[in-house]
Design an enzyme around this catalytic site. Structure first.
Site, PDB file in Angstrom:
ATOM      1  N   PHE A  11      64.409  66.634  53.662  1.00  0.00           N
ATOM      2  CA  PHE A  11      65.825  66.284  53.863  1.00  0.00           C
ATOM      3  C   PHE A  11      66.007  64.979  54.646  1.00  0.00           C
ATOM      4  N   LEU A  35      54.561  68.102  49.749  1.00  0.00           N
ATOM      5  CA  LEU A  35      55.408  68.757  48.737  1.00  0.00           C
ATOM      6  C   LEU A  35      55.289  70.276  48.851  1.00  0.00           C
ATOM      7  N   ALA A  79      57.266  68.382  58.877  1.00  0.00           N
ATOM      8  CA  ALA A  79      57.205  69.581  59.715  1.00  0.00           C
ATOM      9  C   ALA A  79      57.556  70.786  58.864  1.00  0.00           C
ATOM     10  N   GLU A  80      57.142  71.943  59.334  1.00  0.00           N
ATOM     11  CA  GLU A  80      57.792  73.179  58.898  1.00  0.00           C
ATOM     12  C   GLU A  80      59.042  73.258  59.757  1.00  0.00           C
ATOM     13  N   THR A 120      63.494  67.746  67.905  1.00  0.00           N
ATOM     14  CA  THR A 120      64.743  68.501  67.831  1.00  0.00           C
ATOM     15  C   THR A 120      65.256  68.863  69.223  1.00  0.00           C
ATOM     16  N   ASP A 121      66.564  69.094  69.301  1.00  0.00           N
ATOM     17  CA  ASP A 121      67.141  69.552  70.579  1.00  0.00           C
ATOM     18  C   ASP A 121      66.723  70.992  70.894  1.00  0.00           C
ATOM     19  N   GLU A 122      66.182  71.698  69.903  1.00  0.00           N
ATOM     20  CA  GLU A 122      65.830  73.110  70.119  1.00  0.00           C
ATOM     21  C   GLU A 122      64.698  73.281  71.128  1.00  0.00           C
ATOM     22  N   TYR A 147      59.203  78.101  65.560  1.00  0.00           N
ATOM     23  CA  TYR A 147      59.509  76.717  65.139  1.00  0.00           C
ATOM     24  C   TYR A 147      59.692  75.808  66.346  1.00  0.00           C
ATOM     25  N   LYS A 151      57.443  72.578  67.863  1.00  0.00           N
ATOM     26  CA  LYS A 151      58.000  71.221  68.016  1.00  0.00           C
ATOM     27  C   LYS A 151      57.858  70.774  69.478  1.00  0.00           C
ATOM     28  N   ASN A 176      71.648  69.234  65.157  1.00  0.00           N
ATOM     29  CA  ASN A 176      71.666  69.694  63.751  1.00  0.00           C
ATOM     30  C   ASN A 176      72.205  68.636  62.795  1.00  0.00           C
ATOM     31  N   LYS A 186      69.088  76.181  54.522  1.00  0.00           N
ATOM     32  CA  LYS A 186      69.786  75.846  55.758  1.00  0.00           C
ATOM     33  C   LYS A 186      71.258  76.236  55.660  1.00  0.00           C
ATOM     34  N   ILE A 188      74.505  75.114  56.136  1.00  0.00           N
ATOM     35  CA  ILE A 188      75.612  74.510  55.380  1.00  0.00           C
ATOM     36  C   ILE A 188      75.339  74.490  53.873  1.00  0.00           C
TER      37      ILE A 188
HETATM   38  P1  NAD Z   1      62.506  69.602  55.660  1.00  0.00           P
HETATM   39  O1  NAD Z   1      61.930  70.970  55.743  1.00  0.00           O
HETATM   40  O2  NAD Z   1      63.679  69.365  54.782  1.00  0.00           O
HETATM   41  O3  NAD Z   1      61.378  68.567  55.200  1.00  0.00           O
HETATM   42  C1  NAD Z   1      60.061  68.635  55.673  1.00  0.00           C
HETATM   43  C2  NAD Z   1      59.164  67.795  54.760  1.00  0.00           C
HETATM   44  O4  NAD Z   1      57.836  67.800  55.309  1.00  0.00           O
HETATM   45  C3  NAD Z   1      59.065  68.350  53.342  1.00  0.00           C
HETATM   46  O5  NAD Z   1      59.169  67.298  52.401  1.00  0.00           O
HETATM   47  C4  NAD Z   1      57.674  68.976  53.300  1.00  0.00           C
HETATM   48  O6  NAD Z   1      57.086  68.946  52.008  1.00  0.00           O
HETATM   49  C5  NAD Z   1      56.921  68.084  54.276  1.00  0.00           C
HETATM   50  N1  NAD Z   1      55.758  68.774  54.876  1.00  0.00           N
HETATM   51  C6  NAD Z   1      55.725  70.031  55.407  1.00  0.00           C
HETATM   52  N2  NAD Z   1      54.464  70.299  55.823  1.00  0.00           N
HETATM   53  C7  NAD Z   1      53.715  69.194  55.580  1.00  0.00           C
HETATM   54  C8  NAD Z   1      52.357  68.863  55.804  1.00  0.00           C
HETATM   55  N3  NAD Z   1      51.500  69.727  56.372  1.00  0.00           N
HETATM   56  N4  NAD Z   1      51.927  67.632  55.437  1.00  0.00           N
HETATM   57  C9  NAD Z   1      52.771  66.745  54.846  1.00  0.00           C
HETATM   58  N5  NAD Z   1      54.070  67.008  54.590  1.00  0.00           N
HETATM   59  C10 NAD Z   1      54.539  68.219  54.961  1.00  0.00           C
HETATM   60  O7  NAD Z   1      62.824  69.188  57.174  1.00  0.00           O
HETATM   61  P2  NAD Z   1      63.966  68.242  57.760  1.00  0.00           P
HETATM   62  O8  NAD Z   1      65.166  69.051  58.039  1.00  0.00           O
HETATM   63  O9  NAD Z   1      64.059  67.013  56.942  1.00  0.00           O
HETATM   64  O10 NAD Z   1      63.317  67.872  59.170  1.00  0.00           O
HETATM   65  C11 NAD Z   1      62.523  66.701  59.319  1.00  0.00           C
HETATM   66  C12 NAD Z   1      62.135  66.543  60.772  1.00  0.00           C
HETATM   67  O11 NAD Z   1      63.306  66.442  61.567  1.00  0.00           O
HETATM   68  C13 NAD Z   1      61.343  67.722  61.337  1.00  0.00           C
HETATM   69  O12 NAD Z   1      60.355  67.207  62.185  1.00  0.00           O
HETATM   70  C14 NAD Z   1      62.374  68.520  62.117  1.00  0.00           C
HETATM   71  O13 NAD Z   1      61.771  69.216  63.168  1.00  0.00           O
HETATM   72  C15 NAD Z   1      63.260  67.400  62.615  1.00  0.00           C
HETATM   73  N6  NAD Z   1      64.660  67.765  62.916  1.00  0.00           N
HETATM   74  C16 NAD Z   1      65.431  68.362  61.964  1.00  0.00           C
HETATM   75  C17 NAD Z   1      66.767  68.627  62.237  1.00  0.00           C
HETATM   76  C18 NAD Z   1      67.680  69.258  61.207  1.00  0.00           C
HETATM   77  O14 NAD Z   1      68.835  69.541  61.503  1.00  0.00           O
HETATM   78  N7  NAD Z   1      67.239  69.474  59.979  1.00  0.00           N
HETATM   79  C19 NAD Z   1      67.299  68.301  63.493  1.00  0.00           C
HETATM   80  C20 NAD Z   1      66.473  67.701  64.434  1.00  0.00           C
HETATM   81  C21 NAD Z   1      65.156  67.417  64.138  1.00  0.00           C
HETATM   82  O1  TDX Z   2      72.900  81.856  56.243  1.00  0.00           O
HETATM   83  C1  TDX Z   2      72.966  81.468  57.416  1.00  0.00           C
HETATM   84  N1  TDX Z   2      73.957  81.933  58.206  1.00  0.00           N
HETATM   85  C2  TDX Z   2      74.107  81.573  59.519  1.00  0.00           C
HETATM   86  O2  TDX Z   2      75.041  82.031  60.192  1.00  0.00           O
HETATM   87  C3  TDX Z   2      72.006  80.538  57.984  1.00  0.00           C
HETATM   88  C4  TDX Z   2      70.879  80.007  57.138  1.00  0.00           C
HETATM   89  C5  TDX Z   2      72.170  80.156  59.290  1.00  0.00           C
HETATM   90  N2  TDX Z   2      73.176  80.659  60.053  1.00  0.00           N
HETATM   91  C6  TDX Z   2      73.350  80.194  61.442  1.00  0.00           C
HETATM   92  C7  TDX Z   2      72.118  80.141  62.293  1.00  0.00           C
HETATM   93  C8  TDX Z   2      72.395  78.966  63.214  1.00  0.00           C
HETATM   94  O3  TDX Z   2      73.181  79.391  64.321  1.00  0.00           O
HETATM   95  O4  TDX Z   2      73.785  78.835  61.328  1.00  0.00           O
HETATM   96  C9  TDX Z   2      73.229  78.017  62.364  1.00  0.00           C
HETATM   97  C10 TDX Z   2      72.423  76.893  61.743  1.00  0.00           C
HETATM   98  O5  TDX Z   2      71.275  77.487  61.128  1.00  0.00           O
HETATM   99  P1  TDX Z   2      70.120  76.583  60.452  1.00  0.00           P
HETATM  100  O6  TDX Z   2      70.712  75.731  59.395  1.00  0.00           O
HETATM  101  O7  TDX Z   2      69.012  77.493  60.090  1.00  0.00           O
HETATM  102  O8  TDX Z   2      69.751  75.593  61.627  1.00  0.00           O
HETATM  103  P2  TDX Z   2      69.154  75.816  63.121  1.00  0.00           P
HETATM  104  O9  TDX Z   2      68.407  77.089  63.247  1.00  0.00           O
HETATM  105  O10 TDX Z   2      70.270  75.545  64.083  1.00  0.00           O
HETATM  106  O11 TDX Z   2      68.072  74.617  63.156  1.00  0.00           O
HETATM  107  C11 TDX Z   2      68.385  73.334  62.565  1.00  0.00           C
HETATM  108  O12 TDX Z   2      68.710  72.384  63.537  1.00  0.00           O
HETATM  109  C12 TDX Z   2      67.668  72.000  64.395  1.00  0.00           C
HETATM  110  C13 TDX Z   2      67.212  72.840  61.714  1.00  0.00           C
HETATM  111  O13 TDX Z   2      66.895  73.809  60.721  1.00  0.00           O
HETATM  112  C14 TDX Z   2      66.023  72.549  62.582  1.00  0.00           C
HETATM  113  O14 TDX Z   2      64.981  71.979  61.795  1.00  0.00           O
HETATM  114  C15 TDX Z   2      66.429  71.568  63.636  1.00  0.00           C
HETATM  115  O15 TDX Z   2      65.382  71.368  64.544  1.00  0.00           O
END
Ligand code: NAD
Ligand code: TDX
Length: 335
Positions: A11, A35, A79-80, A120-122, A147, A151, A176, A186, A188
């Site tokens: 993403f 992937l 990341a996972e 992440t802020d988590e 998770y 991190k 987020n 996720k 949204i």
């Molecule tokens: P995502 O799960 O959408 O994407 C992760 C990507 O990493 C995928 O393309 C996956 O194939 C790849 N990947 C997973 N394991 C791998 C491995 N071992 N080697 C190579 N590639 C691998 O995640 P995202 O939401 O895009 O998050 C990206 C980064 O941002 C993460 O480090 C996450 O902790 C951080 N982050 C996410 C959010 C959020 O709201 N989504 C907020 C703050 C920080």
């Molecule tokens: O179906 C749902 N219903 C619901 O109420 C899902 C999937 C989530 N939720 C809630 C859980 C959380 O309070 O919504 C909020 C957001 O959930 P997620 O999208 O799973 O995000 P969150 O756990 O907050 O973590 C996200 O932000 C920080 C990202 O997935 C992380 O990668 C990032 O580090």
């Protein structure tokens, strides 16, 4: 500049690649991505011919060493990333988030390459709903889930490699993200695609939990700001003052999609569910002059809904397996 982007088929990483090619045309990008279920080459549609794509694992030290040796900058997104999955099976989180970061740090140390770590802020745990304080760079680490703890561990590895080995690294901890190309597991995108499918959105517990939403492009512009102007060894929090509770988000999604705002289900709550996240991004704003450009959350959400409506081919292949996984652990508690 030669940039190695890990996780560039996910993403935030794929949006980073699109944004970088649009705003910094001199960048030569290599994407390293395993992937996994979360990565999709379709997220790089339109730019695949302008990047070098390497399918592989960030936790593979030899592969990583060769790629880092040819780079000027590494931006580490891979990341996972999903809390619910980490409760189900923590093993890939430990491997990718900790050992993957370790492999990159050893490579940037050997080749003296600039490194930016996406986090992440988590890592800071959670806040009470009525707490006037927000997370700052000085908040103690207190992660809740497999998770967020992996991190947090990866951030601490980076800090130790800066101090002990003098690597040129910065860290950002963002709130987020929302926007196009986010996996339908996720919050949204799950609700948007449910509504498109005629399925009621699923709210965990009472939905009082608060998340601090930022558009993915604002996050990625902040990353570039830190890469270009940030102080080596420093941590920067990224957030856009976007606190909204989950109940309000679900009702807004329904309203923007022309549905009854109360047409959602309460489902089983997440174990250890963090209550509230909130970011104080003062250092980034005052020291580096960054400011979010995206408009209101409502406008950003409406644009995101539009993207999912127009890009069903992108999300359809992942929807069924995602909901099957949720069905194993979540029950509808109330309507
Ligand atoms: P995502 O799960 O959408 O994407 C992760 C990507 O990493 C995928 O393309 C996956 O194939 C790849 N990947 C997973 N394991 C791998 C491995 N071992 N080697 C190579 N590639 C691998 O995640 P995202 O939401 O895009 O998050 C990206 C980064 O941002 C993460 O480090 C996450 O902790 C951080 N982050 C996410 C959010 C959020 O709201 N989504 C907020 C703050 C920080
Ligand atoms: O179906 C749902 N219903 C619901 O109420 C899902 C999937 C989530 N939720 C809630 C859980 C959380 O309070 O919504 C909020 C957001 O959930 P997620 O999208 O799973 O995000 P969150 O756990 O907050 O973590 C996200 O932000 C920080 C990202 O997935 C992380 O990668 C990032 O580090």
């Amino acid at each position: 500049m030669k940039v190695l982007v890990t996780g560039g088929a996910g993403f935030i990483g794929s949006n980073f690649v699109h944004l970088t090619l649009a705003t910094r045309p001199d960048a030569e990008i290599t994407v390293l991505d395993k992937l996994t279920y979360a990565g999709s080459l379709a997220s790089l549609d339109g730019v695949l011919d302008r990047v070098r794509f390497v399918e592989g694992d960030v936790a593979d030290p030899e592969l990583v060493d060769g790629l880092v040796a040819g780079a000027d900058l590494v931006v580490h997104f891979a990341a996972e990333s999903h809390n619910d999955n980490s409760l189900d099976d923590p093993a890939p989180f430990v491997r990718t988030n900790l050992l993957g970061t370790f492999a990159l740090l050893e490579a940037v140390r050997r080749h003296d390459v600039r490194y930016h770590h996406i986090s992440t802020d988590e890592v800071y745990g959670d806040l009470e709903l009525d707490d006037p304080k927000k997370f700052t760079e000085d908040t103690p680490y207190n992660p809740s889930s497999p998770y967020s703890s992996t991190k947090a561990g990866s951030d601490l590895l980076v800090r130790a490699w800066v101090r002990s080995f003098g690597i040129r690294a910065t860290i950002s901890n963002c709130s987020n993200n929302y926007g196009p190309r986010q996996h339908v597991e996720k919050f949204i995108p799950r609700q948007i695609t449910n509504v498109i499918d005629g399925v009621r959105p699923k709210l965990y517990g009472a939905g009082l939990n608060v998340r601090d939403w930022i558009h993915v492009d604002d996050h990625n512009e902040a990353v570039w700001t830190i890469v270009e102007q940030g102080r080596i060894g420093e941590t920067y929090l990224i957030g856009a003052d976007g606190e909204v509770d989950n109940l309000t988000v679900v009702r807004l999604v329904l309203e923007l999609m022309g549905q009854d705002p109360d047409a959602f289900d309460h489902v089983t709550d997440r174990a250890g569910h963090d209550l509230r996240y909130a970011i104080e991004a003062g250092r980034l704003r005052t020291e580096l002059g960054w400011t979010p450009r995206y408009g209101t959350f409502r406008d950003g959400l409406a644009a995101t809904i539009e993207w999912y409506r127009e890009n069903e081919a992108w999300w359809r292949p992942m929807k069924e397996a995602t909901e099957a996984r949720y069905a194993r652990t979540q029950q509808v508690l109330a309507r």
